[in-house]
Scaffold this active site. Structure first.
Site, PDB file in Angstrom:
ATOM      1  N   GLU A  12      -2.350  -1.947  -0.911  1.00  0.00           N
ATOM      2  CA  GLU A  12      -1.776  -0.826  -1.645  1.00  0.00           C
ATOM      3  C   GLU A  12      -1.116   0.159  -0.686  1.00  0.00           C
ATOM      4  O   GLU A  12      -1.620   0.403   0.407  1.00  0.00           O
ATOM      5  CB  GLU A  12      -2.872  -0.113  -2.454  1.00  0.00           C
ATOM      6  CG  GLU A  12      -3.665  -1.063  -3.343  1.00  0.00           C
ATOM      7  CD  GLU A  12      -4.900  -0.417  -3.973  1.00  0.00           C
ATOM      8  OE1 GLU A  12      -4.857   0.808  -4.223  1.00  0.00           O
ATOM      9  OE2 GLU A  12      -5.888  -1.132  -4.201  1.00  0.00           O
ATOM     10  N   GLU A  36      -0.947   6.509 -11.259  1.00  0.00           N
ATOM     11  CA  GLU A  36      -2.352   6.495 -11.677  1.00  0.00           C
ATOM     12  C   GLU A  36      -2.926   7.887 -11.496  1.00  0.00           C
ATOM     13  O   GLU A  36      -2.611   8.578 -10.528  1.00  0.00           O
ATOM     14  CB  GLU A  36      -3.139   5.496 -10.839  1.00  0.00           C
ATOM     15  CG  GLU A  36      -4.642   5.479 -11.127  1.00  0.00           C
ATOM     16  CD  GLU A  36      -5.408   4.539 -10.193  1.00  0.00           C
ATOM     17  OE1 GLU A  36      -6.632   4.422 -10.380  1.00  0.00           O
ATOM     18  OE2 GLU A  36      -4.783   3.948  -9.294  1.00  0.00           O
TER      19      GLU A  36
END
Length: 496
Positions: free
Chosen positions: A296, A407
């Site tokens: 990520e 997110e």
């Protein structure tokens, strides 16, 4: 009489299991100069952690000289062991705190730079960075850069890779042969939910939405980054409880060897210190259970991790669904940095403003077909470093899913949805200049070629709070706008 050194050594020993995930850089430097001067460099050597010097002492640039002193230090610790059983129990938690209350300092720091936001950026010799504490990397040096994927073209409209961080606004950099590392402070450690979880995402159980296959495949990103133990228990015992909320574009159903996107950077409002807002690329493989592998990278606002509300460039990895492996940035042994101008975890500057200048960063993650390592490029061709392939199980071969998007963590303060913003804090329909976006979405295929993300799907799991709208055009290729304000404080029914 038991000395403070004896107590600290015992605390390190007793709490060794909790501290195992910290690399030698983070562990041995989490000792204050005051304690260091009192009891010397013996405690961590006694615990099997290689000592490589400490800034509170005179920095030694000759590694061989330290290795010659090693046996002497080892012998000096044997006497301390005899005091272990006589320690008053009250000293254990007190000294554990003292151990972690120290400002984390680097080994062999050639210099340091103070960022305008107060961050200290230390220049650490490249071969002494945290990654090389890993048993499989000891004695090695960073690999040479690989060939870029076919079709790679630097994004000239995004920020240059070495010109987007606040600490470099006056031209600061680290010398060749060293890497810049954001110094972890005592405040950073104290904000974590626990020592064991410092710098990590907690593992949680997976849940499934029986009404939608799209939701089912997307639930990998319902894993929150920081989850207090009480909330974690609630999550595990209540499959309908969801803390993380998302607006993402994703591709699935093929073998992927990387991804690229330009990401609009904002500074969304985060209303609770235990919440965060991020925008990132996920490279994913595994069964979405205990063997989940992810790589990520992106930007995030995380008051708990960094202590402020600035958007920061970050990386993460795990190979077991965030259970016992992986970490943010360089907080454990894993990611190998090769760049002397980029500090992972440092603040990004400038950021986008409503109806004003728009600021993007371009990220490329791809698998080197020759050695299998996953490399990270930022901006117009600037290599940051790589994740060694041996760190992973499934990702040692390829990814099975790629996700792009935003997110947030919703802690439901006062029993209501959070007002933490995603992206710019505006819904996707506001468009350019007000809504945040991802553009030029691409994946790396089996032939090491960058191609437009095929069959891109978009999904917002709480569209009344954060939504997403995708599209395609000649200039931006595959793109989407995404984000939202969360709950409107003036309208209780605005988000649920």
């Amino acid at each position: 009489m038991v000395s403070i050194g004896d107590v600290v050594r015992a605390v390190v020993s007793e709490h060794r299991e909790e501290l195992n995930h910290l690399n030698a850089y983070s562990l041995r430097t989490a000792v204050s100069c005051e304690l260091w001067h009192q009891w010397g460099t013996t405690s961590l050597v006694a615990q099997g952690v290689e000592d490589k010097g400490h800034p509170c002492t005179k920095i030694k640039t000759d590694i061989e000289q330290q290795q010659e002193e090693g046996p002497k230090l080892q012998n000096s610790t044997k006497m301390a062991a005899s005091h272990h059983n006589s320690l008053p129990p009250v000293f254990v938690p007190i000294l554990a705190l003292l151990l972690l209350l120290a400002a984390v300092r680097p080994v062999f720091s050639e210099s340091n730079n103070t960022s305008p936001d107060g961050d200290l950026i230390d220049c650490v010799l490249s071969h002494l960075q945290p990654a090389f504490d890993h048993p499989r990397l000891k004695g090695l040096k960073p690999m040479d850069p690989p060939e870029r994927p076919k079709g790679h073209a630097p994004d000239d409209t995004a920020a240059a890779g070495d010109e987007f961080q606040l600490w470099r606004t006056s031209g600061e950099s680290c010398p060749e042969g060293s890497v810049p590392i954001r110094r972890t402070t005592e405040e950073d450690i104290l904000r974590a939910s626990s020592v064991k979880r410092f710098g990590r995402k907690p593992a949680v159980t997976m849940s499934h939405d029986s009404e939608s296959n799209d939701h089912e495949v997307s639930f990998v990103f319902l894993i929150p980054h920081f989850l207090p133990l009480k909330a974690l228990d609630l999550c595990m015992n209540n499959s309908s409880f969801t803390r993380s909320q998302h607006a993402v574009g994703y591709v699935v159903g093929d073998q992927y060897y990387g991804a690229k996107a330009s990401i609009n950077v904002w500074a969304p409002k985060v209303t609770s210190s235990s919440e965060f807002s991020l925008s990132q690329i996920w490279i994913i493989s595994g069964s979405f259970g205990t063997d989940l592998n992810t790589i990520e990278a992106g930007w995030q606002v995380s008051p708990q991790l960094y202590g402020d509300s600035s958007p920061r460039f970050f990386t993460y990895w795990t190979t077991d669904a965030y259970q016992a492996t992986g970490c943010y940035n360089l907080l454990c042994s894993g990611f190998i940095q090769t760049n002397n101008l980029i500090a992972i975890g440092a603040a990004i500057s400038p950021v986008s403003t409503p109806s004003g200048g728009q600021f993007d960063i371009s990220l490329l993650v791809w698998k080197d077909p020759n050695h299998g390592n996953w490399w990270l490029e930022l901006g117009s061709g600037t290599l940051v470093g790589y994740w060694p392939s041996f760190l992973f199980s499934h990702l040692s071969e390829h990814a099975s899913m790629v996700q792009f998007g935003g997110e947030v963590v919703n802690t439901q303060p006062m029993g209501e949805h959070t007002s933490t913003q995603m992206g710019s804090g505006e819904f996707a329909g506001e468009g350019f200049g007000r809504a945040s976006y991802f553009r030029n979405l691409q994946v790396v295929d089996w032939d090491n070629s960058l191609v437009p993300a095929p069959n891109l799907r978009v999904l917002a799991d709480h569209p009344s709070c954060y939504d997403i709208q995708g599209g395609i055009n000649a200039l931006w290729g595959n793109y989407f706008y995404y984000g939202g304000p969360g709950r409107d404080d003036n309208d209780d029914d605005s988000c649920s």
